[in-house]
Design a protein around this motif. Structure first.
Motif, PDB file in Angstrom:
ATOM      1  N   LEU A   1       6.590  -5.910 -10.258  1.00  0.00           N
ATOM      2  CA  LEU A   1       6.388  -6.917  -9.216  1.00  0.00           C
ATOM      3  C   LEU A   1       5.561  -6.292  -8.087  1.00  0.00           C
ATOM      4  O   LEU A   1       5.843  -5.173  -7.666  1.00  0.00           O
ATOM      5  CB  LEU A   1       7.755  -7.355  -8.687  1.00  0.00           C
ATOM      6  N   ILE A   2       4.543  -7.017  -7.638  1.00  0.00           N
ATOM      7  CA  ILE A   2       3.803  -6.574  -6.451  1.00  0.00           C
ATOM      8  C   ILE A   2       3.871  -7.711  -5.440  1.00  0.00           C
ATOM      9  O   ILE A   2       3.494  -8.840  -5.740  1.00  0.00           O
ATOM     10  CB  ILE A   2       2.337  -6.216  -6.765  1.00  0.00           C
ATOM     11  N   SER A   3       4.401  -7.399  -4.278  1.00  0.00           N
ATOM     12  CA  SER A   3       4.657  -8.454  -3.301  1.00  0.00           C
ATOM     13  C   SER A   3       3.902  -8.217  -2.005  1.00  0.00           C
ATOM     14  O   SER A   3       3.674  -7.073  -1.592  1.00  0.00           O
ATOM     15  CB  SER A   3       6.163  -8.506  -3.019  1.00  0.00           C
ATOM     16  N   SER A   4       3.503  -9.313  -1.385  1.00  0.00           N
ATOM     17  CA  SER A   4       2.949  -9.239  -0.037  1.00  0.00           C
ATOM     18  C   SER A   4       3.267 -10.571   0.637  1.00  0.00           C
ATOM     19  O   SER A   4       4.029 -11.356   0.080  1.00  0.00           O
ATOM     20  CB  SER A   4       1.445  -8.973  -0.080  1.00  0.00           C
TER      21      SER A   4
ATOM     22  N   LEU B   1      -5.629  -8.502   3.948  1.00  0.00           N
ATOM     23  CA  LEU B   1      -6.534  -7.677   3.139  1.00  0.00           C
ATOM     24  C   LEU B   1      -5.847  -7.317   1.819  1.00  0.00           C
ATOM     25  O   LEU B   1      -6.472  -7.331   0.757  1.00  0.00           O
ATOM     26  CB  LEU B   1      -6.949  -6.418   3.904  1.00  0.00           C
ATOM     27  N   ASN B   2      -4.555  -7.048   1.901  1.00  0.00           N
ATOM     28  CA  ASN B   2      -3.813  -6.721   0.671  1.00  0.00           C
ATOM     29  C   ASN B   2      -3.742  -7.924  -0.268  1.00  0.00           C
ATOM     30  O   ASN B   2      -3.906  -7.783  -1.479  1.00  0.00           O
ATOM     31  CB  ASN B   2      -2.398  -6.242   1.021  1.00  0.00           C
TER      32      ASN B   2
ATOM     33  N   ALA C   1       4.009 -11.649  -6.110  1.00  0.00           N
ATOM     34  CA  ALA C   1       4.874 -12.578  -5.369  1.00  0.00           C
ATOM     35  C   ALA C   1       4.422 -12.544  -3.918  1.00  0.00           C
ATOM     36  O   ALA C   1       4.502 -11.504  -3.264  1.00  0.00           O
ATOM     37  CB  ALA C   1       6.330 -12.157  -5.487  1.00  0.00           C
ATOM     38  N   PHE C   2       3.914 -13.676  -3.441  1.00  0.00           N
ATOM     39  CA  PHE C   2       3.480 -13.764  -2.043  1.00  0.00           C
ATOM     40  C   PHE C   2       4.456 -14.656  -1.279  1.00  0.00           C
ATOM     41  O   PHE C   2       4.596 -15.837  -1.594  1.00  0.00           O
ATOM     42  CB  PHE C   2       2.068 -14.347  -1.946  1.00  0.00           C
TER      43      PHE C   2
ATOM     44  N   ILE D   1       5.744  -3.185  -2.522  1.00  0.00           N
ATOM     45  CA  ILE D   1       5.550  -4.060  -1.376  1.00  0.00           C
ATOM     46  C   ILE D   1       4.220  -3.678  -0.713  1.00  0.00           C
ATOM     47  O   ILE D   1       4.109  -2.615  -0.098  1.00  0.00           O
ATOM     48  CB  ILE D   1       6.709  -3.926  -0.350  1.00  0.00           C
ATOM     49  N   ALA D   2       3.231  -4.539  -0.886  1.00  0.00           N
ATOM     50  CA  ALA D   2       1.903  -4.258  -0.319  1.00  0.00           C
ATOM     51  C   ALA D   2       1.890  -4.687   1.133  1.00  0.00           C
ATOM     52  O   ALA D   2       1.270  -5.677   1.519  1.00  0.00           O
ATOM     53  CB  ALA D   2       0.832  -4.982  -1.125  1.00  0.00           C
TER      54      ALA D   2
END
Ligand code: ZN
Length: 464
Positions: free
Chosen positions: A98-101, A137-138, A163-164, A193-194
């Motif tokens: 998962l990559i979230s921002s 930006l992320n 996941a935004f 978490i970006a």
């Protein structure tokens, strides 16, 4: 449609049709998404354009080859969250990543800013605008990286999920909705978490470390009140609400919270000892990493506001009110105490400590915020190994420092849901250029192509 938007639309379509791909094309895609997203006022309240941004990102992803059912937009009150799944073939047999921002930003008032906060302004080597650093930006780089990977025919060995969230800066309700109602969609081996962490650049312009945040302290605010029957100020009594409260505050000012250390803070001090130039601090860090009971080391570290928080819980008086007239004895006096609780320690235990320190049974205590405690994420070789390789492609030998964050991000909610979370980004910045939440927020322009390289490399490391 503006010219560059037309260009980017054409680039995405051409890439989708011909399979042509140059890294620069995708940097242009990222730039265009970044610019458009800054121009959307994704601020809590009336006119919140977060749902518009979600729809806009979905549109780009669909043009880039993502199926409708791999994109979920979750409307919530005036905002929205979104989940984007990049399907793998499952050959690794591993759980998704998962990559979230977050898509929302903190309010910004035009009259307070030098430049329009909701226009991307390029000046010198900087991009100015609300959300440039925190954290559009992320978002732009991640979406453009997904489009790039798709056009390159990349098939991940495990699913990668973006996941935004839509209200990270305020209620964090959309993150809770995702962890509760969309758990199957965001379930992952770990979350990145970006928003936070990343490269640190010294005032001399040289990168000196790269931080990956593994945990957050728990935020708790407590009100303590002393009450009294009061009376006329011409007839003072021995008991007085202001004096009673003051004595308790004085006790707190002298109190030393227990020294605590975790696997993470030990690694943090061990690494940071080699980075600080002040030899007294460096020695204290090294000693503390070896033995948390070294009293001299603890005393040294606790004399620095930037390090005391990593040695245990801190609680400090922040607000004061009391009395009702200058000619009356006070009927009440209230202080607010803000605590940053070390991971693993409960709010109740911390409140008990405060009550004991104040040592006045007549005082009334009340926790005034919704305390949400998350565990620390364990040091993870898969995460850190890839980070080390990728960051070292940009900056050979740069120290990678696992750390504990004193602020709060969505990572807290993923950790509470049992998904270990690590905050990092492709952004390298001087602390003197850090204006998140503040006026004239900015980010150095070289972070856009760098973030594109770093996310591409990290994702292919984790899911190649
Ligand atoms: Zn943020």
């Amino acid at each position: 449609m503006k010219l560059y938007q037309l260009m980017v639309s054409t680039i995405i379509s051409t890439i989708a049709m011909t399979g042509m791909s140059k890294a620069q094309d995708f940097n242009d895609v990222a730039y265009s998404i970044f610019k458009d997203s800054i121009e959307m006022r994704t601020v809590v309240g009336v006119g919140n354009e977060t749902p518009k941004l979600a729809a806009y990102l979905a549109d780009h992803l669909k043009k880039g080859g993502f199926a409708d059912n791999d994109i979920t937009i979750i409307p919530h009150e005036d905002t929205a969250a979104m989940i984007i799944r990049y399907r793998g073939d499952g050959r690794s047999g591993k759980k998704p990543i998962l990559i979230s921002s977050h898509m929302d930003v903190v309010e910004a008032l035009r009259e307070d800013w030098v430049r329009d906060p909701f226009t991307l302004i390029e000046e010198g080597d900087m991009y100015f605008g609300r959300g440039t650093l925190d954290t559009k930006l992320n978002v732009a780089a991640l979406v453009a990286t997904f489009i790039r990977l798709k056009s390159e025919g990349f098939i991940p060995s495990r699913d990668i999920v973006l996941a935004f969230s839509g209200d990270e800066e305020t209620a964090m309700a959309t993150t809770k909705v995702m962890t509760k109602d969309y758990r199957d969609q965001i379930d992952a081996a770990f979350a990145i978490i970006a928003d936070g962490g990343g490269g640190r650049i010294g005032e001399d312009g040289k990168a000196f470390s790269y931080t990956v945040s593994h945990s957050e302290k728990t935020f708790m605010s407590v009100e303590v009140t002393a009450r009294n029957t009061g009376g006329h100020s011409s007839r003072p009594k021995k008991d007085n609400a202001i004096y009673d409260l003051s004595k308790a505050m004085l006790n707190l000012s002298k109190y030393e919270f227990p020294v605590l250390q975790s696997e993470l803070t030990q690694a943090y001090f061990e690494k940071t000892a080699g980075l600080v130039t002040d030899t007294v601090i460096a020695e204290a860090m090294a000693e503390f990493a070896k033995d948390k009971n070294d009293k001299t080391a603890v005393a040294t570290l606790r004399s620095y506001p930037q390090y005391i928080g990593a040695t245990g819980t801190t609680c400090v008086a922040t607000l004061l009110k009391g009395g009702h007239a200058d000619n009356a004895l006070p009927q009440s006096a209230t202080a607010t105490i803000n605590c940053r609780i070390f991971p693993g320690i409960s709010a109740e235990a911390t409140l008990d400590q405060l009550i004991a320190v104040a040592s006045n049974d007549a005082l009334e205590w009340r926790i005034i915020n919704n305390v949400e405690a998350a565990p620390e994420s364990p040091l993870n070789e898969v995460v850190m190994g890839a980070v080390e390789r990728v960051v070292h492609e940009e900056y050979p030998g740069l120290p990678i420092v696992p750390a504990m964050s004193l602020g709060a991000t969505d990572g807290k909610h993923f950790r509470m849901a049992g998904i270990p979370s690590y905050a990092l980004t492709g952004i390298f910045i001087k602390s003197s250029d850090g204006f998140s939440h503040g006026l004239n927020e900015r980010v150095p322009q070289d972070n856009l192509p760098r973030s594109m390289r770093i996310w591409h490399s990290l994702i292919t490391e984790w899911a190649g």
